[in-house]
Design a protein around this motif. Sequence first.
Motif, PDB file in Angstrom:
ATOM      1  N   LYS A 164       6.600 -23.337 -32.580  1.00 42.99           N
ATOM      2  CA  LYS A 164       5.855 -23.666 -33.791  1.00 42.99           C
ATOM      3  C   LYS A 164       6.793 -23.889 -34.974  1.00 42.99           C
ATOM      4  O   LYS A 164       6.736 -24.924 -35.648  1.00 42.99           O
ATOM      5  CB  LYS A 164       4.859 -22.556 -34.113  1.00 42.99           C
ATOM      6  CG  LYS A 164       4.029 -22.833 -35.364  1.00 42.99           C
ATOM      7  CD  LYS A 164       3.064 -21.685 -35.628  1.00 42.99           C
ATOM      8  CE  LYS A 164       2.267 -21.938 -36.903  1.00 42.99           C
ATOM      9  NZ  LYS A 164       1.342 -20.816 -37.216  1.00 42.99           N
ATOM     10  N   ALA A 165       7.635 -22.911 -35.234  1.00 41.19           N
ATOM     11  CA  ALA A 165       8.536 -23.008 -36.384  1.00 41.19           C
ATOM     12  C   ALA A 165       9.679 -23.985 -36.113  1.00 41.19           C
ATOM     13  O   ALA A 165      10.191 -24.612 -37.028  1.00 41.19           O
ATOM     14  CB  ALA A 165       9.094 -21.631 -36.731  1.00 41.19           C
ATOM     15  N   GLY A 166      10.057 -24.098 -34.828  1.00 38.04           N
ATOM     16  CA  GLY A 166      11.189 -24.948 -34.496  1.00 38.04           C
ATOM     17  C   GLY A 166      10.924 -26.418 -34.759  1.00 38.04           C
ATOM     18  O   GLY A 166      11.804 -27.147 -35.220  1.00 38.04           O
ATOM     19  N   SER A 167       9.699 -26.891 -34.473  1.00 36.84           N
ATOM     20  CA  SER A 167       9.386 -28.297 -34.713  1.00 36.84           C
ATOM     21  C   SER A 167       9.415 -28.612 -36.206  1.00 36.84           C
ATOM     22  O   SER A 167       9.991 -29.626 -36.628  1.00 36.84           O
ATOM     23  CB  SER A 167       8.006 -28.636 -34.126  1.00 36.84           C
ATOM     24  OG  SER A 167       7.000 -27.817 -34.699  1.00 36.84           O
ATOM     25  N   GLN A 257       6.725 -17.160 -44.782  1.00 37.56           N
ATOM     26  CA  GLN A 257       7.072 -18.357 -44.024  1.00 37.56           C
ATOM     27  C   GLN A 257       7.870 -19.339 -44.886  1.00 37.56           C
ATOM     28  O   GLN A 257       8.910 -19.864 -44.444  1.00 37.56           O
ATOM     29  CB  GLN A 257       5.801 -19.049 -43.501  1.00 37.56           C
ATOM     30  CG  GLN A 257       5.090 -18.293 -42.406  1.00 37.56           C
ATOM     31  CD  GLN A 257       4.128 -17.251 -42.955  1.00 37.56           C
ATOM     32  OE1 GLN A 257       4.097 -16.992 -44.169  1.00 37.56           O
ATOM     33  NE2 GLN A 257       3.350 -16.641 -42.079  1.00 37.56           N
ATOM     34  N   VAL A 258       7.396 -19.593 -46.105  1.00 37.74           N
ATOM     35  CA  VAL A 258       8.102 -20.518 -46.998  1.00 37.74           C
ATOM     36  C   VAL A 258       9.470 -19.955 -47.374  1.00 37.74           C
ATOM     37  O   VAL A 258      10.474 -20.675 -47.386  1.00 37.74           O
ATOM     38  CB  VAL A 258       7.261 -20.798 -48.262  1.00 37.74           C
ATOM     39  CG1 VAL A 258       8.062 -21.627 -49.268  1.00 37.74           C
ATOM     40  CG2 VAL A 258       5.972 -21.513 -47.898  1.00 37.74           C
ATOM     41  N   THR A 259       9.485 -18.663 -47.681  1.00 36.05           N
ATOM     42  CA  THR A 259      10.758 -18.028 -48.053  1.00 36.05           C
ATOM     43  C   THR A 259      11.763 -18.114 -46.915  1.00 36.05           C
ATOM     44  O   THR A 259      12.932 -18.453 -47.124  1.00 36.05           O
ATOM     45  CB  THR A 259      10.532 -16.553 -48.433  1.00 36.05           C
ATOM     46  OG1 THR A 259       9.602 -16.481 -49.519  1.00 36.05           O
ATOM     47  CG2 THR A 259      11.840 -15.903 -48.848  1.00 36.05           C
ATOM     48  N   LYS A 286      12.385 -14.066 -38.887  1.00 37.03           N
ATOM     49  CA  LYS A 286      12.194 -14.937 -37.723  1.00 37.03           C
ATOM     50  C   LYS A 286      12.258 -16.414 -38.126  1.00 37.03           C
ATOM     51  O   LYS A 286      12.963 -17.211 -37.503  1.00 37.03           O
ATOM     52  CB  LYS A 286      10.846 -14.639 -37.058  1.00 37.03           C
ATOM     53  CG  LYS A 286      10.779 -13.297 -36.342  1.00 37.03           C
ATOM     54  CD  LYS A 286       9.417 -13.095 -35.713  1.00 37.03           C
ATOM     55  CE  LYS A 286       9.323 -11.743 -35.020  1.00 37.03           C
ATOM     56  NZ  LYS A 286       7.987 -11.533 -34.399  1.00 37.03           N
ATOM     57  N   ILE A 287      11.500 -16.771 -39.172  1.00 39.19           N
ATOM     58  CA  ILE A 287      11.448 -18.173 -39.588  1.00 39.19           C
ATOM     59  C   ILE A 287      12.817 -18.648 -40.074  1.00 39.19           C
ATOM     60  O   ILE A 287      13.271 -19.750 -39.721  1.00 39.19           O
ATOM     61  CB  ILE A 287      10.398 -18.380 -40.702  1.00 39.19           C
ATOM     62  CG1 ILE A 287       8.996 -18.037 -40.199  1.00 39.19           C
ATOM     63  CG2 ILE A 287      10.439 -19.813 -41.225  1.00 39.19           C
ATOM     64  CD1 ILE A 287       8.492 -18.940 -39.109  1.00 39.19           C
TER      65      ILE A 287
END
Length: 420
Positions: A164-167, A257-259, A286-287
């Motif tokens: 999810k985050a990788g894309s 998530q944004v941070t 993680k993000i």
Amino acid sequence: MPESSTKRLSLHEDWVVVILGFLVILCSLFLYIIPVPAFKWESAASLTDNVLSAANLGIIGIQFVFLLVVGIIGTMLLGKSISRFTMGFPLVFLITIVALIFTGNAFVKTLNLEAVIFSLAIGLAIGNLFKLPQWFKDTLSTELFVKIGLVLLGTGVIFSDILKAGSLGLIQALVVVLSVWYFAFWLCKKLKVDEELTMMISSAVSICGVSAAIATSGAIKGDPKKLSYVISMVLITAIPMMIFMPYIASYLSLSQQVTGAWLGGSIDTTGAVVASGTLVGEEALKISTIVKFSQNVLLGMAAFAISIYWTYNSSSQSSGTVEKPTLKVIWERFPKFVLGFVAASLLFSFALSPDVIKPAKDSLKNLQNTWFTLAFTSIGLETNFKDLFKHDNKKPLYAFLLAQLFNILVTLLLAYLLFG
């Protein structure tokens, strides 16, 4: 150690990291779970009774021996001096434990300051106030420590999170790398920075700091002194970014998530990304790590493109023969430790049952944090603020700082648009 023996034993650091990371993981899962030391304390009495008790000091001693053995194996595989590492590592570990104890104080906990900040601060104080012997500096294994921690971080990142985050992270990485690289390149040209420094600065500020600077220097056969100067700029500017950006994100009320996406995309060194993400929270960690990995993946392709540019640029031909770019260059520049992170995530996401994972979960998390803290102790010890001002021409520094500011602003906008 004889030269022939060193060559026979020496492996690429990223492969060594993968080996060591999985050695730690497999040991924790199937052989012996390293106990977790207690560092929490509120008063002098609890410090003495809990943290400094004979039982807890014994656990710290077990952890020291385990980390020392892993470090010795890594040193041997890298073809470096085992005796020097054995002499230097105890001081690095001691500083790290002092930082962990200090961070364990109840009041310090309320300030939301992690151990990496204090280990870095102590290391900086020692490294800048005292002249450390060169043999000791040679034993500081910052990249090794932080990359082992990153492989272990994969045990706590579910693979669906990576997808999810990788894309989104890859989209952000492509836009950031291209826009920041060309801005830095244009700025360096405007300031009349020489070509070697221009290429190294542009790559360092846009991709992944030290690794990108090293890869670029290798691709263009750069001057080691210029490379050292760029690395000094990366490490020293990463420190205030690592410390203050999480607080700026909090002031702006950005989500984790944004941070995380902002930190991972704009801070140049992977270790500093991990440290700053830790200050914000588990989701931000993680993000930020996944986004940084997305940029790291582009390193091989960037080195390949730079090799092509440098090979066929008319002004570079006078400097001599440069190695022709091939597909092999991409693989050589690709950060292999990323494969260890992904493999660990796959293993813990799909292959192992919760009953196998649960007993070792806390131990692996503790070891991950310890490796990161050891890395920032090393960064502090090897970073000298004087290095930034030894260079006669300050224009490369100005170019780096302005490009970094551009990087921060562009990445913040993209992080908000993609992860907000």
